[in-house]
Design an enzyme around this catalytic site. Sequence first.
Site, PDB file in Angstrom:
ATOM      1  CE  LYS A 158       8.070  -7.230  -0.153  1.00  0.00           C
ATOM      2  NZ  LYS A 158       9.215  -8.103  -0.453  1.00  0.00           N
ATOM      3  NE  ARG A 181       4.966  -7.120  -5.629  1.00  0.00           N
ATOM      4  CZ  ARG A 181       5.607  -8.047  -4.938  1.00  0.00           C
ATOM      5  NH1 ARG A 181       6.650  -8.625  -5.419  1.00  0.00           N
ATOM      6  NH2 ARG A 181       5.155  -8.400  -3.764  1.00  0.00           N
ATOM      7  NE  ARG A 188       8.738 -16.910   2.577  1.00  0.00           N
ATOM      8  CZ  ARG A 188       8.609 -15.856   1.783  1.00  0.00           C
ATOM      9  NH1 ARG A 188       8.527 -14.655   2.299  1.00  0.00           N
ATOM     10  NH2 ARG A 188       8.586 -15.999   0.477  1.00  0.00           N
ATOM     11  NE  ARG A 232       5.106 -16.752  -0.727  1.00  0.00           N
ATOM     12  CZ  ARG A 232       5.480 -15.486  -0.711  1.00  0.00           C
ATOM     13  NH1 ARG A 232       5.409 -14.791   0.419  1.00  0.00           N
ATOM     14  NH2 ARG A 232       5.918 -14.888  -1.793  1.00  0.00           N
ATOM     15  NE  ARG A 271       8.784 -14.627  -5.201  1.00  0.00           N
ATOM     16  CZ  ARG A 271       8.971 -15.257  -4.030  1.00  0.00           C
ATOM     17  NH1 ARG A 271       9.223 -16.543  -3.994  1.00  0.00           N
ATOM     18  NH2 ARG A 271       8.903 -14.578  -2.911  1.00  0.00           N
TER      19      ARG A 271
HETATM   20  P1  AP5 Z   1       9.515 -12.127   4.845  1.00  0.00           P
HETATM   21  O1  AP5 Z   1       9.142 -11.156   5.889  1.00  0.00           O
HETATM   22  O2  AP5 Z   1       8.566 -13.219   4.515  1.00  0.00           O
HETATM   23  O3  AP5 Z   1      10.003 -11.358   3.524  1.00  0.00           O
HETATM   24  P2  AP5 Z   1       9.160 -10.576   2.394  1.00  0.00           P
HETATM   25  O4  AP5 Z   1       9.929  -9.370   2.065  1.00  0.00           O
HETATM   26  O5  AP5 Z   1       7.744 -10.428   2.830  1.00  0.00           O
HETATM   27  O6  AP5 Z   1       9.326 -11.611   1.211  1.00  0.00           O
HETATM   28  P3  AP5 Z   1       8.236 -12.152   0.161  1.00  0.00           P
HETATM   29  O7  AP5 Z   1       8.825 -13.392  -0.439  1.00  0.00           O
HETATM   30  O8  AP5 Z   1       6.879 -12.280   0.792  1.00  0.00           O
HETATM   31  O9  AP5 Z   1       8.219 -10.997  -0.849  1.00  0.00           O
HETATM   32  P4  AP5 Z   1       7.706 -11.047  -2.288  1.00  0.00           P
HETATM   33  O10 AP5 Z   1       7.711  -9.641  -2.653  1.00  0.00           O
HETATM   34  O11 AP5 Z   1       8.456 -11.976  -3.151  1.00  0.00           O
HETATM   35  O12 AP5 Z   1       6.285 -11.788  -2.161  1.00  0.00           O
HETATM   36  P5  AP5 Z   1       4.784 -11.270  -2.095  1.00  0.00           P
HETATM   37  O13 AP5 Z   1       4.028 -12.177  -1.233  1.00  0.00           O
HETATM   38  O14 AP5 Z   1       4.765  -9.822  -1.813  1.00  0.00           O
HETATM   39  O15 AP5 Z   1      10.927 -12.778   5.281  1.00  0.00           O
HETATM   40  C1  AP5 Z   1      11.524 -13.798   4.504  1.00  0.00           C
HETATM   41  C2  AP5 Z   1      12.209 -14.822   5.418  1.00  0.00           C
HETATM   42  O16 AP5 Z   1      13.327 -14.221   6.063  1.00  0.00           O
HETATM   43  C3  AP5 Z   1      11.309 -15.335   6.553  1.00  0.00           C
HETATM   44  O17 AP5 Z   1      11.614 -16.684   6.763  1.00  0.00           O
HETATM   45  C4  AP5 Z   1      11.694 -14.461   7.765  1.00  0.00           C
HETATM   46  O18 AP5 Z   1      11.500 -15.150   8.995  1.00  0.00           O
HETATM   47  C5  AP5 Z   1      13.179 -14.195   7.487  1.00  0.00           C
HETATM   48  N1  AP5 Z   1      13.639 -12.889   7.924  1.00  0.00           N
HETATM   49  C6  AP5 Z   1      12.973 -11.694   7.834  1.00  0.00           C
HETATM   50  N2  AP5 Z   1      13.739 -10.684   8.292  1.00  0.00           N
HETATM   51  C7  AP5 Z   1      14.923 -11.244   8.648  1.00  0.00           C
HETATM   52  C8  AP5 Z   1      16.150 -10.704   9.192  1.00  0.00           C
HETATM   53  N3  AP5 Z   1      16.288  -9.401   9.435  1.00  0.00           N
HETATM   54  N4  AP5 Z   1      17.172 -11.565   9.420  1.00  0.00           N
HETATM   55  C9  AP5 Z   1      17.041 -12.890   9.166  1.00  0.00           C
HETATM   56  N5  AP5 Z   1      15.915 -13.462   8.678  1.00  0.00           N
HETATM   57  C10 AP5 Z   1      14.869 -12.643   8.409  1.00  0.00           C
HETATM   58  O19 AP5 Z   1       4.310 -11.451  -3.596  1.00  0.00           O
HETATM   59  C11 AP5 Z   1       4.143 -12.767  -4.122  1.00  0.00           C
HETATM   60  C12 AP5 Z   1       3.681 -12.700  -5.560  1.00  0.00           C
HETATM   61  O20 AP5 Z   1       2.404 -12.042  -5.662  1.00  0.00           O
HETATM   62  C13 AP5 Z   1       4.580 -11.895  -6.526  1.00  0.00           C
HETATM   63  O21 AP5 Z   1       5.676 -12.663  -6.982  1.00  0.00           O
HETATM   64  C14 AP5 Z   1       3.576 -11.581  -7.637  1.00  0.00           C
HETATM   65  O22 AP5 Z   1       3.321 -12.707  -8.423  1.00  0.00           O
HETATM   66  C15 AP5 Z   1       2.312 -11.268  -6.858  1.00  0.00           C
HETATM   67  N6  AP5 Z   1       2.192  -9.837  -6.512  1.00  0.00           N
HETATM   68  C16 AP5 Z   1       2.222  -9.310  -5.260  1.00  0.00           C
HETATM   69  N7  AP5 Z   1       2.101  -7.966  -5.309  1.00  0.00           N
HETATM   70  C17 AP5 Z   1       1.990  -7.642  -6.623  1.00  0.00           C
HETATM   71  C18 AP5 Z   1       1.869  -6.406  -7.305  1.00  0.00           C
HETATM   72  N8  AP5 Z   1       1.837  -5.239  -6.657  1.00  0.00           N
HETATM   73  N9  AP5 Z   1       1.794  -6.444  -8.665  1.00  0.00           N
HETATM   74  C19 AP5 Z   1       1.826  -7.608  -9.351  1.00  0.00           C
HETATM   75  N10 AP5 Z   1       1.957  -8.826  -8.760  1.00  0.00           N
HETATM   76  C20 AP5 Z   1       2.032  -8.829  -7.391  1.00  0.00           C
HETATM   77 MG    MG Z   2       5.897 -11.130   2.146  1.00  0.00          MG
END
Ligand code: AP5
Ligand code: MG
Length: 210
Positions: free
Chosen positions: A13, A85, A119, A152, A163
């Site tokens: 994402k 979410r 990552r 992270r 998660r």
């Molecule tokens: P990356 O692009 O970083 O993936 P991502 O989908 O952004 O993964 P996240 O871990 O950020 O998602 P998340 O939903 O767990 O975390 P968030 O920060 O939103 O890619 C991942 C890796 O793969 C990278 O190393 C990249 O280089 C590689 N990659 C990407 N594409 C690739 C491909 N095609 N092929 C190979 N490699 C690839 O949320 C964190 C926390 O915040 C949550 O756990 C929660 O506690 C809180 N939170 C956030 N939003 C809410 C909400 N709406 N409600 C309640 N709590 C929330």
């Molecule tokens: Mg992310």
Amino acid sequence: MNIVLIGSQGCGKGTQAEMLARETGMIHISTGDLLRHARGSLKKEIHSYIDKGNLVPDELIIKLIKIKLKETKSKKGVILDGFPRDILQAEQLNKITKIDAIIEIYISDKEAIRRIMNRWNCPKCGLTYNLISNPPKSKGICNKCQTKLVQREDDKEDAIKKRLFIYHKETEPILKMFKLYRVNGELDINKVHKEITGIVKGMSRVILIL
Ligand code: AP5
Ligand code: MG
């Protein structure tokens, strides 16, 4: 034009939102980044949820995203990454802002864990790297701003498993609530990007089927 990118941990994402924002001038809003960068009295409370891999309470995230959308001035629109979410957030989505398309990026849990364990992020400019698929040019250093890369707190194995468990329990059910575009996130980064830009160029207004 406003879009949502949705999918499990590590599906890309953030990576895809960054690429699309750079190309189109849309603004990338990541709720995870908003929470990680929170300062002041809420910081401790927020980290008590996110560092362990739990969702923060709905009221808090909805308030935060409303404030962010209000202060975001963009003629090109926004890319929401990480919201909604759960069912309550999904029900609020179209009340908060007009959404033109929701794009699901899907990968397996095995791939999610493999990616997240490898990552590394730049704490200054926010760029994301992967030791396997997208390594920095110099080990541990951001290509763009030469800052030392970090991992992270919630990318430790126990938090990742929690998660993913929460994703399947709370987030996956909301996929049924929308007419989605779906993209295979296991393709390489540039191919996923091409699929997403194809959707964005040709998309029609999303149908909410609550
Ligand atoms: P990356 O692009 O970083 O993936 P991502 O989908 O952004 O993964 P996240 O871990 O950020 O998602 P998340 O939903 O767990 O975390 P968030 O920060 O939103 O890619 C991942 C890796 O793969 C990278 O190393 C990249 O280089 C590689 N990659 C990407 N594409 C690739 C491909 N095609 N092929 C190979 N490699 C690839 O949320 C964190 C926390 O915040 C949550 O756990 C929660 O506690 C809180 N939170 C956030 N939003 C809410 C909400 N709406 N409600 C309640 N709590 C929330
Ligand atoms: Mg992310």
